[in-house]
Write a protein that holds these residues in place. Structure first.
Motif, PDB file in Angstrom:
ATOM      1  N   PRO A  61      11.362   8.008 -10.211  1.00 56.28           N
ATOM      2  CA  PRO A  61      10.128   7.748  -9.462  1.00 56.28           C
ATOM      3  C   PRO A  61      10.307   7.441  -7.996  1.00 56.28           C
ATOM      4  O   PRO A  61       9.405   7.634  -7.212  1.00 56.28           O
ATOM      5  N   PHE A  62      11.466   6.906  -7.610  1.00 49.75           N
ATOM      6  CA  PHE A  62      11.600   6.441  -6.240  1.00 49.75           C
ATOM      7  C   PHE A  62      11.555   7.607  -5.260  1.00 49.75           C
ATOM      8  O   PHE A  62      12.266   8.584  -5.391  1.00 49.75           O
ATOM      9  N   ALA A  63      10.681   7.468  -4.264  1.00 52.33           N
ATOM     10  CA  ALA A  63      10.494   8.536  -3.279  1.00 52.33           C
ATOM     11  C   ALA A  63      11.733   8.701  -2.416  1.00 52.33           C
ATOM     12  O   ALA A  63      12.415   7.735  -2.084  1.00 52.33           O
ATOM     13  N   LYS A  64      12.032   9.938  -2.086  1.00 54.83           N
ATOM     14  CA  LYS A  64      13.137  10.217  -1.191  1.00 54.83           C
ATOM     15  C   LYS A  64      12.727   9.878   0.238  1.00 54.83           C
ATOM     16  O   LYS A  64      11.644   9.395   0.493  1.00 54.83           O
ATOM     17  N   PHE A  65      13.642  10.174   1.163  1.00 49.82           N
ATOM     18  CA  PHE A  65      13.408   9.847   2.567  1.00 49.82           C
ATOM     19  C   PHE A  65      12.038  10.331   3.034  1.00 49.82           C
ATOM     20  O   PHE A  65      11.702  11.499   2.902  1.00 49.82           O
ATOM     21  N   ALA A  66      11.237   9.409   3.551  1.00 50.48           N
ATOM     22  CA  ALA A  66       9.884   9.739   4.000  1.00 50.48           C
ATOM     23  C   ALA A  66       9.780   9.474   5.501  1.00 50.48           C
ATOM     24  O   ALA A  66       9.782   8.316   5.930  1.00 50.48           O
ATOM     25  N   PRO A  67       9.676  10.524   6.315  1.00 46.57           N
ATOM     26  CA  PRO A  67       9.555  10.341   7.766  1.00 46.57           C
ATOM     27  C   PRO A  67       8.378   9.458   8.162  1.00 46.57           C
ATOM     28  O   PRO A  67       8.460   8.707   9.127  1.00 46.57           O
ATOM     29  N   SER A  68       7.281   9.528   7.395  1.00 52.04           N
ATOM     30  CA  SER A  68       6.094   8.733   7.731  1.00 52.04           C
ATOM     31  C   SER A  68       6.392   7.241   7.682  1.00 52.04           C
ATOM     32  O   SER A  68       5.861   6.460   8.492  1.00 52.04           O
ATOM     33  N   ALA A  69       7.244   6.821   6.744  1.00 53.10           N
ATOM     34  CA  ALA A  69       7.592   5.403   6.638  1.00 53.10           C
ATOM     35  C   ALA A  69       8.383   4.945   7.866  1.00 53.10           C
ATOM     36  O   ALA A  69       8.185   3.835   8.371  1.00 53.10           O
ATOM     37  N   ILE A  88       7.111  -8.641   9.935  1.00 54.32           N
ATOM     38  CA  ILE A  88       7.692  -8.797   8.603  1.00 54.32           C
ATOM     39  C   ILE A  88       6.619  -8.677   7.524  1.00 54.32           C
ATOM     40  O   ILE A  88       6.829  -8.076   6.469  1.00 54.32           O
ATOM     41  N   LEU A  89       5.438  -9.233   7.806  1.00 55.54           N
ATOM     42  CA  LEU A  89       4.339  -9.169   6.835  1.00 55.54           C
ATOM     43  C   LEU A  89       3.901  -7.722   6.599  1.00 55.54           C
ATOM     44  O   LEU A  89       3.628  -7.317   5.462  1.00 55.54           O
ATOM     45  N   LEU A  90       3.849  -6.938   7.661  1.00 50.37           N
ATOM     46  CA  LEU A  90       3.462  -5.532   7.532  1.00 50.37           C
ATOM     47  C   LEU A  90       4.538  -4.737   6.793  1.00 50.37           C
ATOM     48  O   LEU A  90       4.227  -3.782   6.068  1.00 50.37           O
ATOM     49  N   GLN A  91       5.803  -5.131   6.964  1.00 50.00           N
ATOM     50  CA  GLN A  91       6.865  -4.498   6.187  1.00 50.00           C
ATOM     51  C   GLN A  91       6.697  -4.835   4.703  1.00 50.00           C
ATOM     52  O   GLN A  91       6.894  -3.993   3.829  1.00 50.00           O
ATOM     53  N   GLY A  92       6.301  -6.083   4.448  1.00 49.85           N
ATOM     54  CA  GLY A  92       6.078  -6.499   3.067  1.00 49.85           C
ATOM     55  C   GLY A  92       4.915  -5.774   2.430  1.00 49.85           C
ATOM     56  O   GLY A  92       4.930  -5.485   1.224  1.00 49.85           O
ATOM     57  N   CYS A 122      14.009  -6.707 -10.561  1.00 41.98           N
ATOM     58  CA  CYS A 122      13.832  -7.488 -11.791  1.00 41.98           C
ATOM     59  C   CYS A 122      12.518  -8.262 -11.732  1.00 41.98           C
ATOM     60  O   CYS A 122      11.751  -8.286 -12.705  1.00 41.98           O
ATOM     61  N   GLY A 123      12.231  -8.876 -10.582  1.00 40.05           N
ATOM     62  CA  GLY A 123      10.972  -9.600 -10.410  1.00 40.05           C
ATOM     63  C   GLY A 123       9.769  -8.686 -10.511  1.00 40.05           C
ATOM     64  O   GLY A 123       8.736  -9.053 -11.083  1.00 40.05           O
ATOM     65  N   ALA A 124       9.893  -7.468  -9.963  1.00 39.01           N
ATOM     66  CA  ALA A 124       8.801  -6.498 -10.046  1.00 39.01           C
ATOM     67  C   ALA A 124       8.534  -6.113 -11.495  1.00 39.01           C
ATOM     68  O   ALA A 124       7.383  -5.934 -11.911  1.00 39.01           O
ATOM     69  N   ALA A 125       9.605  -5.987 -12.290  1.00 41.15           N
ATOM     70  CA  ALA A 125       9.450  -5.661 -13.709  1.00 41.15           C
ATOM     71  C   ALA A 125       8.814  -6.818 -14.476  1.00 41.15           C
ATOM     72  O   ALA A 125       7.993  -6.602 -15.381  1.00 41.15           O
ATOM     73  N   PRO A 171       4.129  -2.349  -3.004  1.00 44.26           N
ATOM     74  CA  PRO A 171       3.817  -1.213  -3.872  1.00 44.26           C
ATOM     75  C   PRO A 171       5.041  -0.360  -4.198  1.00 44.26           C
ATOM     76  O   PRO A 171       5.149   0.181  -5.310  1.00 44.26           O
ATOM     77  N   ALA A 172       5.977  -0.235  -3.251  1.00 39.56           N
ATOM     78  CA  ALA A 172       7.179   0.572  -3.487  1.00 39.56           C
ATOM     79  C   ALA A 172       7.999   0.017  -4.641  1.00 39.56           C
ATOM     80  O   ALA A 172       8.620   0.769  -5.401  1.00 39.56           O
TER      81      ALA A 172
END
Length: 281
Positions: free
Chosen positions: A158-166, A188-192, A251-254, A197-198
């Motif tokens: 599921p993990f997206a490959k390199f995304a130029p938009s990010a 930092i908050l905007l990075q979070g 692990c926390g996300a799971a 979701p990722a």
């Protein structure tokens, strides 16, 4: 209105929006899941296997990335920030370099080194929490052995490959660091906001959500995902051991996903009981 006033208004509006998001994130309690992930990961030795298999090359990549970013980027960025931040420039430049090295490291490691290991950690945590049926939608789950040992071959990743938009968004947010203290916090908050979701990309895949469903699901929990992502981002900023936190964050996300499933099943059972009671009366 002058161009300078427009810039000030834009910054002020963005700051208000981020402040509202931070408040919602704090109220959600989701920011605790990265911390819970650390304790759960440490207390369940079977979950260490995916990390142990890739530990040495990942640490080597982390050291190389961190050293390269600080060697080439610290002094130039500190000089630029000194114009806007004054004495705080040294600290903000260090935080910026940590964030940049973390971004580069995560992009490289998750695409080329530990993608399968992170998926195994996420799936293994779900199996350990009794969500084998959910994991079985995308891979075979055995009956014997520990949580990781029960995992079969992956059907898809599921993990997206390199995304130029990010990367583009990341570069667009960099100027926020020119604003002392508050700007770095907003950065930092905007990075979070993006990292939250990722971390659930595997969960979305297991649930069979399409892009529209994912966006709707995330929008309803934007504050919660921002809270989770911000704490996860801060943990992964720690030099060298950030790779360890990448696994504890997954692990926390799971754990969060398992709790969502548990609450969803409870709500479904309650609805079924109500339907049955209506039929009786």
């Amino acid at each position: 209105m002058t161009a300078q006033d427009k810039v000030k208004n834009t910054v002020r509006e963005e700051a208000q929006r981020v402040a509202g998001l931070a408040n919602e994130a704090a109220q959600s309690g989701a920011y605790l899941y990265p911390i819970r992930g650390i304790f759960y990961f440490l207390s369940n030795r079977e979950l260490w296997k995916p990390l142990a298999a890739k530990l040495l090359p990942t640490i080597a990549l982390g050291i190389t990335t961190l050293a390269g970013v600080f060697f080439f980027g610290y002094l130039p960025q500190a000089a630029i920030l000194a114009v806007f931040n004054g004495p705080l420039a040294a600290v903000n430049a260090a935080l910026l370099c940590l964030n940049e090295s973390s971004k580069i490291f995560n992009t490289l490691s998750k695409n080329f080194l530990v993608e399968d290991s992170l998926i195994d950690t996420f799936d293994g945590t779900l199996v350990a929490k009794g969500e084998s049926e959910l994991v079985a939608k995308e891979r075979k789950v055995g009956r014997g052995g520990d949580a990781i040992g029960r995992l079969g071959k992956l059907v898809s990743k599921p993990f997206a490959k390199f995304a130029p938009s990010a990367i583009i968004r990341y570069v667009m947010y960099l100027p926020l660091n020119f604003i002392p203290v508050v700007g770095t916090a907003m950065f930092i908050l905007l990075q979070g906001k993006a990292a939250g979701p990722a971390a659930h990309s595997r969960y979305f895949q297991l649930k069979g959500m399409n892009q529209a469903s994912q966006e709707e699901f995330i929008a309803k929990r934007q504050g919660a995902y921002t809270g989770f992502g911000t704490v996860a981002t801060l943990l992964e900023l720690v030099p060298i051991v950030g790779v360890f936190f990448s696994f504890t964050n997954i692990c926390g996300a799971a754990l969060w996903a398992a709790d969502m499933e548990s609450r969803g099943n409870e709500n479904q059972s309650t609805a079924q009981l109500r339907d049955q009671s209506k039929k009786v009366y």
